[in-house]
Write a protein that holds these residues in place. Structure first.
Motif, short mmCIF file in Angstrom:
data_model
loop_
_atom_site.label_atom_id
_atom_site.label_comp_id
_atom_site.label_asym_id
_atom_site.label_seq_id
_atom_site.Cartn_x
_atom_site.Cartn_y
_atom_site.Cartn_z
N ILE A 13 0.85 -1.19 0.00
CA ILE A 13 0.00 0.00 0.00
C ILE A 13 0.88 1.24 0.00
CG2 ILE A 13 -1.87 -1.21 1.19
CD1 ILE A 13 -0.32 1.55 3.13
N ASP A 14 0.36 2.30 -0.59
CA ASP A 14 1.00 3.62 -0.51
C ASP A 14 0.27 4.45 0.53
OD1 ASP A 14 2.69 2.97 -2.57
OD2 ASP A 14 1.73 4.26 -4.07
N ALA A 15 1.01 4.97 1.50
CA ALA A 15 0.44 5.97 2.39
C ALA A 15 0.55 7.33 1.70
CB ALA A 15 1.19 5.99 3.72
N PRO A 16 -0.34 8.27 2.00
CA PRO A 16 -0.24 9.60 1.39
C PRO A 16 1.13 10.27 1.60
CG PRO A 16 -2.39 9.34 2.38
CD PRO A 16 -1.58 8.12 2.77
N TYR A 17 1.82 9.94 2.68
CA TYR A 17 3.14 10.50 2.93
C TYR A 17 4.14 10.11 1.85
CZ TYR A 17 7.51 11.54 5.42
OH TYR A 17 8.74 12.02 5.78
N HIS A 18 3.86 9.05 1.12
CA HIS A 18 4.73 8.60 0.03
C HIS A 18 4.87 9.68 -1.04
CE1 HIS A 18 6.67 6.06 -2.88
NE2 HIS A 18 5.61 5.94 -3.65
N PHE A 19 3.80 10.41 -1.29
CA PHE A 19 3.83 11.41 -2.37
C PHE A 19 3.46 12.81 -1.90
CE2 PHE A 19 0.09 8.71 -2.37
CZ PHE A 19 -0.97 9.60 -2.27
N SER A 20 3.34 13.00 -0.59
CA SER A 20 3.05 14.32 -0.03
C SER A 20 3.77 14.48 1.31
CB SER A 20 1.55 14.49 0.18
OG SER A 20 1.26 15.68 0.91
N ASP B 203 4.92 14.09 -11.43
CA ASP B 203 3.83 14.79 -10.75
C ASP B 203 2.86 13.85 -10.04
OD1 ASP B 203 2.46 13.70 -12.90
OD2 ASP B 203 1.78 15.63 -13.71
N LEU B 204 2.90 12.55 -10.40
CA LEU B 204 2.06 11.52 -9.77
C LEU B 204 0.61 11.99 -9.66
CD1 LEU B 204 4.48 10.34 -6.93
CD2 LEU B 204 4.11 9.31 -9.18
N ALA B 205 0.08 12.41 -10.80
CA ALA B 205 -1.25 13.02 -10.84
C ALA B 205 -2.34 12.09 -10.31
CB ALA B 205 -1.58 13.46 -12.27
N THR B 206 -2.26 10.81 -10.63
CA THR B 206 -3.31 9.89 -10.20
C THR B 206 -3.19 9.60 -8.70
OG1 THR B 206 -3.43 8.93 -12.42
CG2 THR B 206 -4.39 7.66 -10.63
N HIS B 207 -1.97 9.45 -8.19
CA HIS B 207 -1.79 9.33 -6.74
C HIS B 207 -2.47 10.50 -6.01
CE1 HIS B 207 1.52 6.43 -7.55
NE2 HIS B 207 1.39 6.07 -6.28
N HIS B 208 -2.15 11.71 -6.44
CA HIS B 208 -2.67 12.90 -5.77
C HIS B 208 -4.19 13.01 -5.92
CE1 HIS B 208 1.01 14.84 -4.37
NE2 HIS B 208 1.59 14.42 -5.49
N ALA B 209 -4.71 12.67 -7.11
CA ALA B 209 -6.15 12.74 -7.33
C ALA B 209 -6.89 11.77 -6.43
CB ALA B 209 -6.48 12.48 -8.79
N LEU B 210 -6.39 10.54 -6.32
CA LEU B 210 -7.04 9.55 -5.47
C LEU B 210 -7.02 10.00 -4.01
CD1 LEU B 210 -5.59 6.32 -7.10
CD2 LEU B 210 -7.97 7.05 -7.17
N ALA B 211 -5.87 10.49 -3.54
CA ALA B 211 -5.78 10.96 -2.15
C ALA B 211 -6.72 12.13 -1.89
CB ALA B 211 -4.34 11.34 -1.83
N ALA B 212 -6.80 13.04 -2.84
CA ALA B 212 -7.66 14.21 -2.68
C ALA B 212 -9.13 13.83 -2.59
CB ALA B 212 -7.43 15.19 -3.83
N HIS B 213 -9.48 12.66 -3.11
CA HIS B 213 -10.87 12.21 -3.10
C HIS B 213 -11.10 11.07 -2.09
CE1 HIS B 213 -10.76 14.49 -6.86
NE2 HIS B 213 -12.05 14.66 -6.69
N GLY B 214 -10.17 10.94 -1.14
CA GLY B 214 -10.36 9.99 -0.04
C GLY B 214 -10.26 8.54 -0.42
#
Length: 217
Positions: free
Chosen positions: A53-60, A156-167
């Protein structure tokens, strides 16, 4: 006799790792012959090895670490969806798929062949527009049979960020080549590693028999 299906990549020295990242290594640090009682081993590896699993801290830098994540997204009813007919997976593709309205976890079987000992040069494209679509459907975990939800060379990992932004939490490198589409019970719990950006998991699924699980899981 169990009907659980292991969809994890086996961890071994042969498992592929991200180029430039730490490969998996297990070694015996003390043997029964030495201790007169037990074998003791250790591992040295990236946290993003195999099924993980990726935690949000991985990309933020301000994202939650693994030990701060809730358990609920990683255990419960899931639906395996076959999108192997396309190299681009977007909201339009997913909108053509049928799954129960109470689905909270989606596992995507893409066109990428499961080859744990080879790191793929190219992945099917997951459009960031899947994030608001999945959120609107009530999904809070997305699992994929790829090492990442973004391209290996993405910065930019756009999909990572989009998924995190939408919970929506992220599960990567599940193995679905031989798994039929349908409803399953999923267990893919990360280790509670304090301050970590990710965690390997043992991901298993079990076909759901009608009436065997409550609808709110």
């Amino acid at each position: 006799m169990t009907d659980w299906i292991d969809i994890s990549q086996p961890l071994s020295p042969q498992i592929a790792h991200w180029p430039g990242d730490t490969p998996f290594q297990y070694r015996l640090t003390a043997s029964i012959e030495e201790t007169k009682s037990v074998n003791i081993g250790n591992i040295h590896t990236s946290l993003h090895i195999g099924t993980h699993i990726d935690a949000p801290y991985h990309f933020s830098a301000t994202g939650k670490t693994v030990d701060q994540l809730p358990i609920e997204p990683y255990i419960g009813r899931a639906v395996v969806i076959d999108v192997s007919h396309t190299k681009t997976i977007n909201a339009q593709v997913l909108s053509a798929m049928d799954w129960p309205s109470n689905t909270k976890r989606i596992l995507l079987h893409t066109s990428l062949e499961n080859q744990p000992d080879r790191f793929p040069a190219k992945l099917p494209y997951l459009d960031p527009d899947i994030a608001p679509f999945l959120q609107a459907k009530g999904v809070h975990l997305l699992g994929v049979d790829m090492p990442s939800v973004d391209a290996p060379d993405s910065k930019d990992l756009a999909t990572h960020h989009a998924l995190a932004a939408h919970g929506i939490y992220i599960l990567e490198n599940v193995m679905l080549d031989t798994v039929p589409a349908g409803e399953y019970e999923l267990i893919a719990l990360p280790l509670p590693i304090q301050g970590a950006d990710g965690s390997p998991v043992r991901a298993v699924i079990r076909p759901i028999r009608k009436g065997s699980m409550s609808n709110d899981r």
